[in-house]
Enzyme design. Structure first.
Site, PDB file in Angstrom:
ATOM      1  N   GLU A 177      -0.317  -8.658   6.614  1.00 15.04           N
ATOM      2  CA  GLU A 177       0.630  -8.863   6.407  1.00 15.04           C
ATOM      3  C   GLU A 177       1.556  -9.942   7.079  1.00 15.04           C
ATOM      4  O   GLU A 177       2.621  -8.551   8.266  1.00 15.04           O
ATOM      5  CB  GLU A 177       1.030  -7.321   6.134  1.00 15.04           C
ATOM      6  CG  GLU A 177       2.018  -7.625   4.445  1.00 15.04           C
ATOM      7  CD  GLU A 177       2.748  -6.421   5.100  1.00 15.04           C
ATOM      8  OE1 GLU A 177       3.589  -6.088   3.887  1.00 15.04           O
ATOM      9  OE2 GLU A 177       3.583  -5.787   5.394  1.00 15.04           O
TER      10      GLU A 177
ATOM     11  N   ASP B 213      -0.613  -4.160   8.660  1.00 17.04           N
ATOM     12  CA  ASP B 213       0.365  -3.580   7.786  1.00 17.04           C
ATOM     13  C   ASP B 213       1.120  -4.226   8.983  1.00 17.04           C
ATOM     14  O   ASP B 213       1.182  -4.496  10.156  1.00 17.04           O
ATOM     15  CB  ASP B 213       0.496  -1.958   7.320  1.00 17.04           C
ATOM     16  CG  ASP B 213       1.611  -1.730   6.570  1.00 17.04           C
ATOM     17  OD1 ASP B 213       2.041  -2.397   5.586  1.00 17.04           O
ATOM     18  OD2 ASP B 213       2.601  -1.288   7.769  1.00 17.04           O
TER      19      ASP B 213
END
Ligand code: NOJ
Length: 542
Positions: free
Chosen positions: A272, A209
């Site tokens: 990401e 993330d």
């Protein structure tokens, strides 16, 4: 050919299915998706069903859920909403038995402010944990320590309530998510231990993330402003050039540590990343000798409108920004944005677009990430204000992600059963009772989108050029997206008519034979047609 491809890592050939766990399947009737529910649905992924290779699970750790799991308060455990560690181990075991790999979401950039590390850091200014985060005094006039702005609105700096010394802490997202200082060696060691903990339980890797924020300027210098910023004291997120807080050149140092832990277990790391140019994307891949991320998301396609020229531009750009050893991951939808079935067709007038989108996403060079429900054409579900769950909507009115996170529709709506997601009250609405897009109805209909995905997945697995071949764009009418995937002597042509009129198929495709067409009157093996109807998609073998 087989021996050549056997050296190709599994994730290059794979299709990964993104499970938003809270909304996938509820095993205990509390209205929240969980591990028990997922275990009961594992057959959904097998080769005789959808046929995907791996699933990526949204965060399932203990969390106060200020950002639905992206605010972790304990990285080494399972949130009671989702089950227990023992159940998780069973999930891994059962998934392995059917050759399904599991990836977890890893949130290294920030912890919850309820994490014991952060609580200790706030309470005790002399604690070594102070340096695990970013604590700074405000400027003499009381303004925040620098001008960085938060993606979710406002300054990244928040006063640390309960701190005896009235400091500010840095938070790139919600104030409940405090950024970790990845220059601190103890942060690095502890976070690598997290990877180790889950990889040794048998997972196949992680989606990382917010990787593009992992390292910041060591002096936390102010960001420059865009020339066209408005003249006021608090420029917005988009008015700044994110030179010092995003895509920092030191990011590879953090990634190298993650990669070395992961490599030990042959894990895969999927980053990401929101980068802007070739130089920035290169930060995430490293070099052929020292690879960093294995896969990096290219979100430009998800940002593009349904327009062949825009899609062609994205594919040209992707070829430029990704180094030759880099491997993109493509997602048209995810838990953070409006579903593509709704984006490409807001009024539900062009159902053929979701079929054509499936042809595109399953045939690009890179690994497709299929978002839960995409395979049945799930659309955004309007959320009435009292049912809103996304804290972002309360922070930034008009923004919100609930519409794309609603429960999976396992069957058509039935009295007392809803759509098969839960026997209780679903945490988010299941949507319109009249909606006919659901798993049960589509499984029994060979012409459904679900079966189109199945056929595309089977085709991808049977053609090496679709798995790892090069992609070259083919000249075509402006409304036709056409490209060829090539591996050695195998060529696969793909053409999609994204316009609203029938158009000629590119001349170079005329000697191909049909492998799959959205037009069911063109069976496999027939010679390529000369034209492509509006909305149609076709895959040809050369
Ligand atoms: C990206 C995640 O996908 C999103 O849901 C989350 O809010 C932010 N990162 C912060 O963790």
């Amino acid at each position: 050919m087989t021996s050549f491809l056997s050296h190709t890592p599994w994730w290059k050939k794979a299709v990964i299915y993104h499970v938003y766990l809270r909304s996938f399947a509820d095993g205990n009737g509390d209205g929240i998706g969980d591990i028990a529910g997922l275990r009961s649905k594992l057959r959904y992924f097998t080769p005789d069903s959808l046929n995907v290779d791996a699933i990526w699970l949204s965060p399932l750790h203990p969390s106060p859920n200020a950002d639905w799991g992206y605010d972790v308060s304990d990285y080494l455990s399972i949130h009671p909403d989702y089950g227990t560690l023992a159940e998780f181990d069973k999930l891994i075991h059962e998934a392995k038995a059917q050759n399904l790999r599991i990836l977890l979401d890893f949130v290294p950039n920030h912890t919850s402010i309820m994490h014991p590390w952060f609580r200790e850091a706030v309470a005790d200014p002399t604690s070594p944990k102070r340096d695990w985060y970013f604590f700074r005094q405000p400027l003499p006039d009381g303004r925040p320590p620098n001008n960085w702005t938060c993606k979710f609105g406002g300054s990244v700096w928040n006063p640390a309530e309960n701190a005896p010394d009235k400091v500010f802490y840095l938070s790139s997202y919600l104030p409940e998510q405090a950024d970790l200082n990845w220059r601190n060696p103890e942060v690095q060691t502890n976070m690598c231990k997290v990877l180790d903990f889950w990889l040794s339980r048998g997972i196949a890797g992680f989606r990382i993330d917010a990787a593009y924020r992992l390292m910041k300027d060591p002096d936390l210098q102010d960001n420059p402003l865009h020339p066209e910023h408005t003249e006021n004291n608090s420029p917005t997120y988009t008015e700044q050039i994110h030179l010092h807080d995003e895509n920092h050149p030191d990011i590879p140092k953090a990634l190298a540590m993650l990669q070395s832990t992961s490599t030990h277990f042959q894990g895969v790391l999927l980053g990401e990343v929101f980068a802007h140019n070739q130089e920035q994307y290169a930060l995430y891949y490293g070099t052929t000798d020292t690879p960093l991320f294995d896969l990096v998301f290219d979100f430009h396609l998800a940002d593009a409108p349904w327009d062949a020229t825009a899609f062609k531009d994205v594919l040209k750009n992707s070829a430029k920004i990704f180094p030759t050893h880099g491997w993109p991951a493509w997602a048209l939808s995810n838990h953070d944005r409006s579903r593509h079935a709704s984006r490409y067709d807001p009024n539900d007038d062009y159902p053929e677009r979701t079929i054509a989108a499936a042809f595109i996403s399953m045939t690009l060079r890179g690994t497709p990430i299929l978002y839960m429900g995409e395979e049945i054409g799930m659309r955004d579900v309007p959320i009435p204000p009292p049912k809103i769950q996304d804290p972002l909507t309360f922070q930034v009115p008009g923004m919100g992600r609930d519409m794309a996170r609603t429960p999976m529709r396992w069957h058509s709506w039935k009295e007392n059963e809803g759509t098969g997601f839960t026997t209780g009250t679903p945490w988010l609405p299941e949507g319109d009772a009249q909606e006919t897009r659901d798993v049960e109805s589509q499984r029994t209909n060979p012409s459904s989108l679900f079966h189109t995905y199945r056929k595309l997945l089977m085709l991808r697995k049977s053609r090496y050029s679709l798995q790892t071949g090069n992609l070259s764009l083919v000249d075509s009418s402006s409304d036709i997206l056409a490209y060829t995937r090539t591996l050695r002597k195998e060529h696969t042509h793909i053409a999609v008519n994204m316009g609203t009129t029938t158009l000629p198929l590119p001349q170079v495709f005329s000697s191909g034979t049909v492998l799959l067409s959205s037009d069911e009157s063109l069976p496999t093996g027939t010679i390529a047609p000369q034209i492509l109807r509006a909305g149609d998609a076709i895959i040809l073998a050369q």
